[in-house]
Write an enzyme that holds these catalytic residues in place. Structure first.
Site, PDB file in Angstrom:
ATOM      1  N   LYS A  59       0.737  -1.322   0.157  1.00 12.14           N
ATOM      2  CA  LYS A  59      -0.404   0.196   0.166  1.00 12.14           C
ATOM      3  C   LYS A  59       0.765   1.326  -0.025  1.00 12.14           C
ATOM      4  O   LYS A  59       0.528   2.348  -0.957  1.00 12.14           O
ATOM      5  CB  LYS A  59      -1.070  -0.078   1.337  1.00 12.14           C
ATOM      6  CG  LYS A  59      -2.259   1.514   1.785  1.00 12.14           C
ATOM      7  CD  LYS A  59      -2.610   1.774   0.094  1.00 12.14           C
ATOM      8  CE  LYS A  59      -2.763   3.432   0.350  1.00 12.14           C
ATOM      9  NZ  LYS A  59      -4.157   3.464  -0.654  1.00 12.14           N
TER      10      LYS A  59
ATOM     11  N   CYS B  72      -2.784  10.877   1.587  1.00 13.01           N
ATOM     12  CA  CYS B  72      -2.179   9.916   0.742  1.00 13.01           C
ATOM     13  C   CYS B  72      -0.511   9.603   0.118  1.00 13.01           C
ATOM     14  O   CYS B  72       0.302   9.738   1.168  1.00 13.01           O
ATOM     15  CB  CYS B  72      -3.181   9.057  -0.074  1.00 13.01           C
ATOM     16  SG  CYS B  72      -4.731   8.902   0.347  1.00 13.01           S
TER      17      CYS B  72
END
Ligand code: SAJ
Length: 431
Positions: free
Chosen positions: A203, A257
């Site tokens: 991720k 993010c």
């Protein structure tokens, strides 16, 4: 009917809760914010995302989605809370920790806990697991624990939640298998099983890949200034090569993010994560680079009015978290020699004054397009030329048609091109 508690009803938790509520689960949405919980129970949606309103309405009307401020007993728990960074660029895991703390009193034998929040590698095993074991139950035997990162693109969340492939990392095999069953109920993409540390690293590296590549594009934009080329044209042609994919430069990288997660890798191995750290620095330098472009262009104008178009972190969303565009607007505002007017068709804010387009443009001395919202692609230079004071536009996203702005008397300034260079290249499209 299986019950699921989703902790954190933000951009990921709420859409996931809606989908699961519409897939045959009884969902308890948990958020520490009373405002959020009240809003859901009053059937009012607070996030702008294509398709979310319909999914939300169906889920709450069916009675399968209800919100609470504290966790309820359930078969499955999904942790989808934010993981920001601290001022010294370390992961702030306080929300993950307090989510885990809040569920250990209610977990029972056979429960499955899934962490979806983006975390530094090893968080599930080293931080979440010991907290949950305070229940007296043993992880992997009495309860199952897995890490399954969300990978969806804001602006396309509902579609990507259903269609993207998923990586499920268990603390043991049975945990991964059981977590896969949950996602199989609504995910059309493939589901891959691995261990939790690998899934966490996957991720973070996905977003780090983007950040490093955007940094390369931003560095090219700065170098292009020195060479006297149009970097957008360079990128267009370089990307015709079958193995090249230079990303787009711009006024910076925002969101919660891509501008945050690479720090999680740096934190794990600061001695060796040099490229990742440097890329973050390059992308973080872009708001100031853009602000300096504005100053350069208006240096001869007294007390100029700067019209900022777009303050979200990316196009067609209402999210202003970690937004470079907002940072630039704030720099303009902090300069007492400049006047600021902001227009953003997606943002409603109590904190920032958002003007309608006409008011923002009236008597403007310099228009700065910072976000490539779809609405801005159709700006009408003819009309705008009649209401501004000084015909100057800075395009940081390369979405405007230079010749039509020039035709209506505008000086058109593009990020990633030496705009003062009079020399014309022999390339027709660069003219
Ligand atoms: N940006 C550029 N140049 C580019 C691409 C993006 O400057 O070529 C900027 C955008 O303007 C924006 C920022 O980067 O400020 C991030 O935008 P984005 O649309 O690329 O990504 P996010 O942050 O909205 O979502 C990302 C996605 N990750 C990847 O594409 C690898 C998404 O799939 C993740 O689920 C999400 O992060 C997340 O939650 O981690």
């Amino acid at each position: 009917m299986k019950t699921i508690c989703i902790l954190g009803l933000g951009y990921i938790g709420l859409p996931t809760a809606c989908i699961l509520g519409n897939t045959g689960y009884k969902v308890f949405g948990i958020d520490i914010s009373e405002k959020v919980v009240e809003s859901i129970n009053k059937k009012y949606i607070y996030i702008e995302e294509p398709g979310l309103e319909e999914a939300f309405t169906t889920a709450v009307k069916s009675g399968n989605l209800n919100a609470f401020t504290t966790p309820q007993e359930a078969d499955i728990f999904i942790i989808a809370v934010p993981t920001p960074i601290t001022a010294d660029k370390k992961a702030d895991l306080s929300c993950v920790k307090s989510a885990a703390e809040s569920i250990f009193p209610v977990i029972k034998k056979g429960d499955l806990i899934i962490v979806e929040s983006t975390c530094p590698p090893r968080t599930t095993k080293d931080i979440v697991l010991p907290i949950l074991e305070k229940s007296g139950l043993q992880a992997g035997r009495d309860f199952l624990l897995a890490y399954c990162p969300e990978r969806v693109l804001p602006g396309n969340i509902l579609k990507e939640l259903r269609e993207n492939s998923r990586i499920v990392g268990g603390i043991n095999e049975v945990s991964a298998q059981k977590a896969k069953e949950v996602y199989s109920s609504f995910v059309k993409g493939d589901i891959y099983l691995t261990d939790s540390i690998t899934a966490e690293t996957v991720k973070v590296m996905e977003n780090t890949f983007r950040d490093v590549n955007i940094a390369l594009a931003n560095e090219l934009a700065k170098i292009s200034d020195h060479i006297g080329v149009n970097c957008w044209e360079v990128i267009k042609y370089a990307n015709l090569h079958p193995r090249v994919n230079i990303h787009a430069p711009g006024p910076g990288v925002g969101g919660h993010c891509i501008s945050v997660d690479p720090w999680f890798m740096v934190e794990k191995a600061p001695q060796v994560a040099n490229l990742i750290r440097q890329a973050r620095g390059i992308n973080d330098s872009m708001p100031e680079f853009t602000y300096n472009m504005i100053l350069e262009q208006v240096k001869h104008i007294k007390n100029p009015k700067i019209t900022v178009l777009g303050i979200t972190y990316k196009p067609d969303v209402d999210d202003i978290r970690e937004s470079p565009a907002l940072e630039i607007a704030e720099m303009v505002q902090a300069n007492s020699d400049l006047r600021l007017a902001v227009h953003d068709p997606h943002v409603k804010s109590d904190k920032y004054k958002i003007h309608n387009l006409q008011d923002a443009l009236e008597d403007s001395d310099c228009i700065v397009l910072l976000v490539n919202h779809a609405e801005f692609k159709n700006l009408n230079p003819e009309f705008i030329s009649k209401i501004v004071k000084n015909k100057l536009i800075i395009d940081t996203r390369n979405i405007l048609n230079r010749s039509s702005w020039k035709k209506h008397g505008f000086k058109y300034v593009l990020l990633g091109k030496n705009n003062n260079l009079k020399e014309k290249t022999c390339s027709l499209s660069a003219l």
